[in-house]
Design an enzyme around this catalytic site. Structure first.
Site, PDB file in Angstrom:
ATOM      1  N   ASP A   1      13.959 -10.738  -0.986  1.00  0.00           N
ATOM      2  CA  ASP A   1      13.332 -11.255   0.231  1.00  0.00           C
ATOM      3  C   ASP A   1      14.132 -10.690   1.415  1.00  0.00           C
ATOM      4  O   ASP A   1      15.297 -11.054   1.600  1.00  0.00           O
ATOM      5  CB  ASP A   1      13.390 -12.792   0.193  1.00  0.00           C
ATOM      6  CG  ASP A   1      12.847 -13.419   1.466  1.00  0.00           C
ATOM      7  OD1 ASP A   1      12.517 -12.672   2.416  1.00  0.00           O
ATOM      8  OD2 ASP A   1      12.769 -14.657   1.515  1.00  0.00           O
TER       9      ASP A   1
ATOM     10  N   TYR B   1       2.031  -8.078  15.815  1.00  0.00           N
ATOM     11  CA  TYR B   1       2.460  -6.946  14.986  1.00  0.00           C
ATOM     12  C   TYR B   1       2.976  -5.805  15.876  1.00  0.00           C
ATOM     13  O   TYR B   1       4.056  -5.252  15.646  1.00  0.00           O
ATOM     14  CB  TYR B   1       1.266  -6.488  14.148  1.00  0.00           C
ATOM     15  CG  TYR B   1       1.475  -5.247  13.313  1.00  0.00           C
ATOM     16  CD1 TYR B   1       2.396  -5.225  12.270  1.00  0.00           C
ATOM     17  CD2 TYR B   1       0.716  -4.097  13.547  1.00  0.00           C
ATOM     18  CE1 TYR B   1       2.556  -4.086  11.486  1.00  0.00           C
ATOM     19  CE2 TYR B   1       0.856  -2.971  12.769  1.00  0.00           C
ATOM     20  CZ  TYR B   1       1.785  -2.964  11.743  1.00  0.00           C
ATOM     21  OH  TYR B   1       1.937  -1.842  10.968  1.00  0.00           O
TER      22      TYR B   1
ATOM     23  N   GLN C   1       0.823  -1.218   0.000  1.00  0.00           N
ATOM     24  CA  GLN C   1       0.000   0.000   0.000  1.00  0.00           C
ATOM     25  C   GLN C   1       0.863   1.277   0.000  1.00  0.00           C
ATOM     26  O   GLN C   1       0.632   2.194  -0.786  1.00  0.00           O
ATOM     27  CB  GLN C   1      -0.925   0.010   1.225  1.00  0.00           C
ATOM     28  CG  GLN C   1      -1.924   1.160   1.201  1.00  0.00           C
ATOM     29  CD  GLN C   1      -2.583   1.404   2.556  1.00  0.00           C
ATOM     30  OE1 GLN C   1      -2.100   0.922   3.582  1.00  0.00           O
ATOM     31  NE2 GLN C   1      -3.675   2.134   2.549  1.00  0.00           N
TER      32      GLN C   1
ATOM     33  N   LYS D   1       6.726  -4.113  16.284  1.00  0.00           N
ATOM     34  CA  LYS D   1       6.971  -2.670  16.072  1.00  0.00           C
ATOM     35  C   LYS D   1       7.696  -2.054  17.272  1.00  0.00           C
ATOM     36  O   LYS D   1       8.582  -1.221  17.100  1.00  0.00           O
ATOM     37  CB  LYS D   1       5.660  -1.942  15.765  1.00  0.00           C
ATOM     38  CG  LYS D   1       5.082  -2.264  14.381  1.00  0.00           C
ATOM     39  CD  LYS D   1       5.987  -1.789  13.258  1.00  0.00           C
ATOM     40  CE  LYS D   1       5.390  -2.016  11.877  1.00  0.00           C
ATOM     41  NZ  LYS D   1       6.319  -1.672  10.784  1.00  0.00           N
TER      42      LYS D   1
END
Ligand code: AKB
Length: 318
Positions: free
Chosen positions: A54, A143, A12, A147
């Site tokens: 990758d 997640y 995105q 972070k």
């Protein structure tokens, strides 16, 4: 002249960061990389180098940095929050392992790094309104854990090795050019698609769920401005809070309905509701303003009008 490498370039953020960087710094200087290369869209096709990479392969990261004589890395490759709960192992491997490989390559080759953190670093114990820059960070998602780890690791590379690593904590990102994938804030983008395609949308969080969001032009500008800021003026380096707007899912639906009368949104919360409930409702970004002059330009009405215009055009031409 040395070059700029973008990882996760076809996600995105990358889809819109790549053209912005190419416009600003020159097409051939910006190397777009991804684990899987997509069919190139017309604006990417031929506009600059594209490479398969990758980020979990440390040797490949360093090799790419050397081969393309990279001086700046925008490291975007990551798994988002909802998908992260389905694959916690992969999320740790890609988000933390990938970042470590990029930081190591940057240390060895002398690169500067942009790495986006997220409001997911916060958890249910964090103050939910106007969440401060420096506060409690005890996230409950994998997640979010990656972070927080990433912010600590990035700051470590700054203080221990003198690597120039910078970044912001993005809220949910709303964009017209590509769909997000696997995030909790994805409903805020999907709602526009539903409204334009069928005048209806089934939203996976409750109508009264409020989350901080940012529109893509502000999101891109934040990445470029933090990277162009004077390093000596920064006290924080990573994880700057950036805020733009906060609204409930119901407020977004009502704003869309002003442009598309008859738009009907239903609410069927699923497991992503719990993730949304663990995140702040609004963010205090005064520190980003004080250290590098950050100010968002888009609020809910301005974003909605622009988003509907751009997305309607894109859907009619694709
Ligand atoms: C997600 O929903 O996982 C992301 C984020 C807030 O980092 N959009």
């Amino acid at each position: 002249m040395r070059n700029i490498l973008v990882t996760g370039a076809f996600g995105q953020l990358g889809t819109e960061l790549i053209p912005a960087l190419r416009k600003r710094y020159g097409g051939q200087r910006v190397v777009a990389s991804g684990r899987h290369l997509p069919q190139l869209s017309p604006d990417q096709d031929g506009s600059g180098p594209v490479v398969s990479l990758d980020v979990t392969n440390s040797a490949a990261v360093l090799e790419t940095v050397r081969e393309y004589r990279v001086e700046v890395i925008y490291h975007l490759a990551a798994i988002l929050s909802a998908r992260g709960e389905a694959s916690p192992e992969d999320t740790w491997r890609i988000n933390v392992g990938g970042l470590r490989n990029v930081l190591e390559a940057a240390r060895i080759a002398g690169c500067k790094v942009f790495w986006p953190s997220s409001i997911a670093v916060f958890g249910p114990d964090t103050p939910a309104e106007r969440t401060p820059q420096d506060t409690l960070m005890r996230p409950t998602t994998m997640y979010g854990i990656t972070k927080v780890t990433g912010e600590l690791l990035a700051d470590y590379y700054v203080s221990r090795f003198g690597v120039d690593v910078r970044g912001v904590r993005y809220p949910g990102v709303i964009s017209s050019e590509s769909l997000p994938g696997g995030g909790t804030t994805d409903y805020a983008v999907e709602m526009f698609y539903g409204a334009l395609r069928s005048k209806q949308y089934s939203c996976f969080v409750r109508a009264n769920t409020v989350l901080p969001m940012i529109y893509m032009p502000d999101c891109i500008r934040a990445a470029i401005e933090i990277m162009e800021a004077d390093f000596s003026q920064l006290t924080h380096h990573n994880g700057f809070n950036v805020a733009a707007m906060s609204f409930s899912a119901g407020e977004l639906a009502a704003e869309i309905e002003k442009h598309l009368p008859g738009f009907a949104c239903e609410y069927e919360p699923d497991e992503r509701q719990a993730i949304a409930d663990s995140w702040p409702r609004s963010i205090d970004d005064q520190v980003a303003f004080d250290e590098w002059g950050w100010r968002a330009e888009y609020d809910l009405p301005k974003m909605t009008a622009d988003m509907l215009k751009r997305l309607a055009h894109r859907l009619s031409t694709h």
